[in-house]
Scaffold this active site. Structure first.
Site, PDB file in Angstrom:
ATOM      1  CD  GLN A   1      57.690 -19.827  32.285  1.00  0.00           C
ATOM      2  OE1 GLN A   1      56.922 -19.632  31.359  1.00  0.00           O
ATOM      3  NE2 GLN A   1      57.364 -20.532  33.334  1.00  0.00           N
TER       4      GLN A   1
ATOM      5  CB  SER B   1      52.503 -23.366  32.392  1.00  0.00           C
ATOM      6  OG  SER B   1      51.932 -22.554  33.373  1.00  0.00           O
ATOM      7  CE  LYS B   2      53.195 -16.227  28.565  1.00  0.00           C
ATOM      8  NZ  LYS B   2      52.411 -15.429  27.685  1.00  0.00           N
ATOM      9  NE  ARG B   3      48.351 -21.520  35.061  1.00  0.00           N
ATOM     10  CZ  ARG B   3      47.894 -21.239  33.850  1.00  0.00           C
ATOM     11  NH1 ARG B   3      47.585 -20.004  33.526  1.00  0.00           N
ATOM     12  NH2 ARG B   3      47.733 -22.181  32.936  1.00  0.00           N
ATOM     13  CG  ASP B   4      56.165 -24.434  35.268  1.00  0.00           C
ATOM     14  OD1 ASP B   4      55.792 -25.052  36.267  1.00  0.00           O
ATOM     15  OD2 ASP B   4      56.404 -24.963  34.170  1.00  0.00           O
TER      16      ASP B   4
END
Ligand code: GLU
Length: 491
Positions: free
Chosen positions: A271, A263-266
């Site tokens: 990324q 997830s882009k929030r990781d």
């Protein structure tokens, strides 16, 4: 394959190039090149609220950096198919034409419900334990009655969205290149959906069909997250009587450590291609790594050039199971590429050193002995990316540590003070500042009492402020006379 292969990468310019999108671009490109097809870039910028300034440019710049080229794009238009930005296509009325056609055929309608109305319908459905779905407001009305309703709403100053009338009983089936036979019932899409927003912009699921059809796209290869959009898109193809392209949905990318969807929030996982580029990863390594996310060749080898990927490509080897985003593997692949092509790492290292404020642009340019020494000193076998080298060579090559109290006392001992002064004088008069000549100077300073560490430690401290390090004459020769004398003088 006999049909003409035309594939596209269709980014929304909402930010930098994400690894998942880079993968979509790379596989469409490989697929096109493998089949002598055409690779197209189309910009899907209809969601104006999400567009970011410079987003398109940065996406394309990063694709170029990865070594990808394209045959058609906003800057490389083919008049038969352009323009290549959805905003421009919308301005030309391309989508409106088909919206009107669907309205005329009664396959779409104007809808004036307010967001409050939609929210309360949704709440009622949840309370009744129903899956959220759109409720058609003109049920049982004739065309004339519906038109009369439109006029009523318009008179109240309301602006409509256009919704597609979903054929509720239909089942949509396709043979996915990656996933095999797929089947989704129209009921699952949540009812009549918006094809044109109140501001006149088409929605993604509608525009994508019009564009893929008009641009004669033969294969749509994209991320797994679009599977649920596919039935929506298929119903538009059918409504307009168009041929449906072949779909392939590439497997999910998961975080190698947590096993969860990346997830882009990781925040622990970088990324965006840009982030790796900034750290000095090599484009060939990034391409290589991404090319193995959800696809694997026969055999055990893992290091491949883009050209090799193109030659080996075989769509039956696209994986059905999730692809692990494993940063350790990326580091290993980059290390392999660095060791294969130190020549390409040199300009990168120069750039990193300049960025760190350690070198001026142009210093040591083309001096491969200098860069090779840096690689040797940093120990390139253990390096994952170029920026790491910077910290390993920072001292003493570009900055000097302060001497410890003990080391300071040592160089200030009268005997060592004299030794260092003699060393400086003799180095100063060397015409050829070579490692051999420097070694001769050091040997000449050796006496019965001053030898071994008693000789080398003061000289090393005076020039590098360290008592350990790589071969001293070699380093001094490499860094040069100015550097060496300056260090001694600033003791
Ligand atoms: N603009 C869409 C995206 O960025 C493209 C999806 C598609 O390939 O159909 O996800």
């Amino acid at each position: 394959m006999t049909e003409k292969i035309r594939v596209r990468y269709a980014p929304s310019p909402t930010g930098h190039l994400h690894i998942g999108n880079a993968r979509t671009a790379i596989f469409n490109w490989i697929f096109a090149r493998h089949n002598n097809g055409t690779f197209i870039i189309r910009i899907e910028d209809t969601d104006t609220a999400r567009n970011v300034e410079g987003g398109e440019e940065s996406q394309l710049d990063n694709l170029k950096w990865l070594g990808i080229d394209w045959d058609e794009s906003p800057d490389k238009p083919n008049d038969q198919y352009g323009p290549y930005r959805q905003s421009e296509r919308n301005a030309q009325g391309i989508y409106q034409k088909y919206i009107d056609e669907l309205l005329e055929k009664g396959l779409a309608y104007k809808s004036y419900k307010s967001s409050e109305q939609l929210a309360s319908e949704r709440e009622a459905q949840m309370a009744a334990k129903q899956a959220p779905h759109y409720v058609y407001e003109y049920e049982g009305l004739s065309n004339e009655e519906r038109e009369a309703k439109y006029a009523e709403f318009e008179a109240q100053g309301l602006k409509p969205v256009i919704r597609f009338r979903v054929p509720e009983e239909q089942i949509f089936e396709w043979n996915d290149i990656v996933k095999g036979p797929m089947k989704i019932a129209a009921k699952e899409v949540g009812g009549d959906w918006v094809i044109q927003k109140a501001d006149g912009m088409p929605t993604y699921n509608f525009a994508v069909v019009v564009d893929d059809h008009l641009m004669e796209i033969s294969h749509v290869l994209r991320g797994d997250d679009h599977v649920s959009n596919t039935p929506k898109q298929m119903m538009i193809y059918e409504a307009l009587g168009w041929t449906i392209p072949t779909f392939g949905h590439m497997t999910l990318i998961i975080n190698g450590e947590t096993g969860k969807k990346l997830s882009k929030r990781d925040e622990n996982v970088l990324q965006f291609v840009e982030q790796y580029r900034e750290l000095g990863y090599l484009p060939q390594a990034m391409f290589n790594f991404i090319g193995l996310l959800g696809w694997s060749p026969k055999g055990e080898d893992e290091i491949f050039t883009a050209q090799e990927f193109i030659e080996m490509f075989d769509e039956t080897r696209l994986s059905k199971s999730p692809a692990k985003f494993d940063q350790k593997k990326l580091q290993w692949i980059n290390n392999q590429w660095m060791r294969r092509s130190l020549e390409t790492v040199m300009p990168q290292l120069a750039e990193q050193l300049v960025q760190a404020g350690l070198l001026r642009e142009g210093d040591y340019q083309g001096n491969s002995a200098f860069y090779n020494k840096m690689f040797e000193i940093a120990g390139v076998e253990g390096i994952s990316y170029t920026k790491e080298i910077v910290e390993l060579v920072r001292y003493p090559f570009f900055e000097l540590h302060d001497l410890s109290e003990d080391d300071k006392a040592l160089v200030e001992e009268p005997q060592n003070d004299q030794l260092i002064a003699d060393f400086r004088n003799q180095l100063g008069s060397l015409a050829d500042f070579s490692a051999g000549n420097i070694m001769d100077v050091i040997r000449g300073l050796q006496t019965e009492d001053i030898k071994g560490r008693a000789l080398w430690n003061p000289l090393r401290l005076a020039t590098t402020r360290e008592t350990q390090g790589p071969n001293l004459p070699e380093i001094l020769a490499l860094m040069g006379k100015d550097w060496t004398l300056r260090n001694i003088d600033s003791l």
